[in-house]
Enzyme design. Structure first.
Site, PDB file in Angstrom:
ATOM      1  N   TYR A   1      25.699  15.308  64.893  1.00  0.00           N
ATOM      2  CA  TYR A   1      25.875  13.880  65.143  1.00  0.00           C
ATOM      3  C   TYR A   1      26.610  13.183  63.994  1.00  0.00           C
ATOM      4  O   TYR A   1      27.086  12.065  64.142  1.00  0.00           O
ATOM      5  CB  TYR A   1      24.522  13.189  65.349  1.00  0.00           C
ATOM      6  CG  TYR A   1      23.693  13.684  66.496  1.00  0.00           C
ATOM      7  CD1 TYR A   1      24.197  14.581  67.446  1.00  0.00           C
ATOM      8  CD2 TYR A   1      22.383  13.265  66.643  1.00  0.00           C
ATOM      9  CE1 TYR A   1      23.404  15.033  68.491  1.00  0.00           C
ATOM     10  CE2 TYR A   1      21.583  13.701  67.690  1.00  0.00           C
ATOM     11  CZ  TYR A   1      22.096  14.594  68.603  1.00  0.00           C
ATOM     12  OH  TYR A   1      21.302  15.041  69.627  1.00  0.00           O
TER      13      TYR A   1
ATOM     14  N   HIS B   1      19.819  23.869  67.657  1.00  0.00           N
ATOM     15  CA  HIS B   1      20.316  22.876  68.606  1.00  0.00           C
ATOM     16  C   HIS B   1      20.602  23.457  69.982  1.00  0.00           C
ATOM     17  O   HIS B   1      20.484  22.767  71.001  1.00  0.00           O
ATOM     18  CB  HIS B   1      21.594  22.242  68.030  1.00  0.00           C
ATOM     19  CG  HIS B   1      21.906  20.900  68.591  1.00  0.00           C
ATOM     20  ND1 HIS B   1      22.602  19.949  67.887  1.00  0.00           N
ATOM     21  CD2 HIS B   1      21.638  20.320  69.783  1.00  0.00           C
ATOM     22  CE1 HIS B   1      22.748  18.860  68.623  1.00  0.00           C
ATOM     23  NE2 HIS B   1      22.177  19.062  69.781  1.00  0.00           N
TER      24      HIS B   1
ATOM     25  N   LYS C   1      22.071   5.510  83.735  1.00  0.00           N
ATOM     26  CA  LYS C   1      22.435   5.562  85.160  1.00  0.00           C
ATOM     27  C   LYS C   1      21.155   5.598  86.004  1.00  0.00           C
ATOM     28  O   LYS C   1      20.787   6.624  86.574  1.00  0.00           O
ATOM     29  CB  LYS C   1      23.320   6.772  85.428  1.00  0.00           C
ATOM     30  CG  LYS C   1      24.624   6.734  84.630  1.00  0.00           C
ATOM     31  CD  LYS C   1      25.419   8.027  84.793  1.00  0.00           C
ATOM     32  CE  LYS C   1      26.689   7.990  83.944  1.00  0.00           C
ATOM     33  NZ  LYS C   1      27.443   9.263  84.013  1.00  0.00           N
TER      34      LYS C   1
ATOM     35  N   SER D   1      19.667   4.017  72.104  1.00  0.00           N
ATOM     36  CA  SER D   1      20.410   2.797  72.389  1.00  0.00           C
ATOM     37  C   SER D   1      20.933   2.242  71.068  1.00  0.00           C
ATOM     38  O   SER D   1      20.347   2.465  70.012  1.00  0.00           O
ATOM     39  CB  SER D   1      19.525   1.751  73.075  1.00  0.00           C
ATOM     40  OG  SER D   1      20.255   0.565  73.307  1.00  0.00           O
TER      41      SER D   1
END
Length: 259
Positions: A35, A93, A179, A215
């Site tokens: 990341y 990961h 979604k 978020s």
């Protein structure tokens, strides 16, 4: 390990987002070497004023870094980027490096735990065959398996295996990356007068999973943590269970079948 985590994948305001998450009560931050924001997470933890031991910190090593020596050095690099002397949970990961390198990586993480650099060793995106190879190698089982998990992609065989072997299941993409327009999710959202995200996160929590919503929007960060003043009825949980589409319901990479 707190049962609700805060994910920082593709978060381009990581420091501010983590600060807000910690301010509103999150105590579990899920990062990864891939990341490229471990340093921002570490900065946020320090600036929050919270004691280091009150924040559960996770990171992960991606397949291109797998191997014994590379994993040992990678742990040290993550510690330096976070600016901490230990990491609570370190995950492999993904299983995409092949059996030999997967096991080398796992052994290196166990060694890093013995050295006190990490507290727990786990995996991510592991299917049953990958977990079985750890057992067959005579190694202790991972503490965690982090997989894509939500009503549309329930990965039931992997979840059952993990429960039978004492492996905690963490759920990434628990709110479907926003979604959330499925009719049943919308129906339950209206029934409970809660956001669709709340319905999906309660489903995950009531299943015993550890959801990792993400978020960058402060209002959404706060809202996603407001989950403890209602419960989904058993019949509504069962209705969400009927949405399972197996791997066809996956919205992420989900490489659980990798050789």
């Amino acid at each position: 390990m707190p049962m609700l985590g805060f994910g920082v994948y593709q978060n381009y305001t990581t420091k501010d987002s983590v600060l807000e998450a910690l301010r509103v009560g999150y105590r579990h931050i899920d990062s990864a070497q891939a990341y490229r924001n471990e340093a921002h997470v570490g900065d946020a933890i320090r600036e929050s004023g919270l004691p280091r031991q009150s924040v559960f910190l996770t990171t992960k090593c991606i397949n291109k870094t797998h191997g014994y020596e590379s994993t040992l050095s990678g742990v040290d690099a993550s510690l330096e980027r976070f600016g901490t002397d230990y990491i609570d949970l370190f995950l492999i990961h993904d299983p995409m490096s092949g059996q030999e390198r997967r096991l080398q990586t796992y052994r290196a993480l166990l060694e890093s735990r013995r050295a006190g650099k990490i507290r727990s060793v786990g995996v991510s995106n592991y299917g049953i065959k990958h977990l079985e190879e750890i057992k067959q190698a005579g190694l202790e089982m991972p503490s965690v398996n982090q997989i894509e998990l939500h009503p549309l992609c329930q990965q039931t065989p992997i979840v059952s295996y993990c429960r039978e072997n004492g492996i905690v299941v963490q759920a990434y993409c628990p709110i479907l990356r926003g979604k959330m327009d499925h009719p049943i999710v919308r129906e339950l959202s209206e029934k409970y007068r809660r956001d669709p995200a709340h319905v999906l996160l309660r489903w995950s929590l009531q299943k015993g999973y550890v959801p990792l919503p993400k978020s960058a929007t402060p209002a959404r960060i706060r809202s996603n943590a407001q989950l403890y003043d209602f419960e989904l009825h058993e019949s509504d949980m069962a209705q969400l269970d009927t949405l399972n589409e197996g791997k066809a319901g996956a919205i992420s990479w989900n490489p659980v079948d990798w050789d």
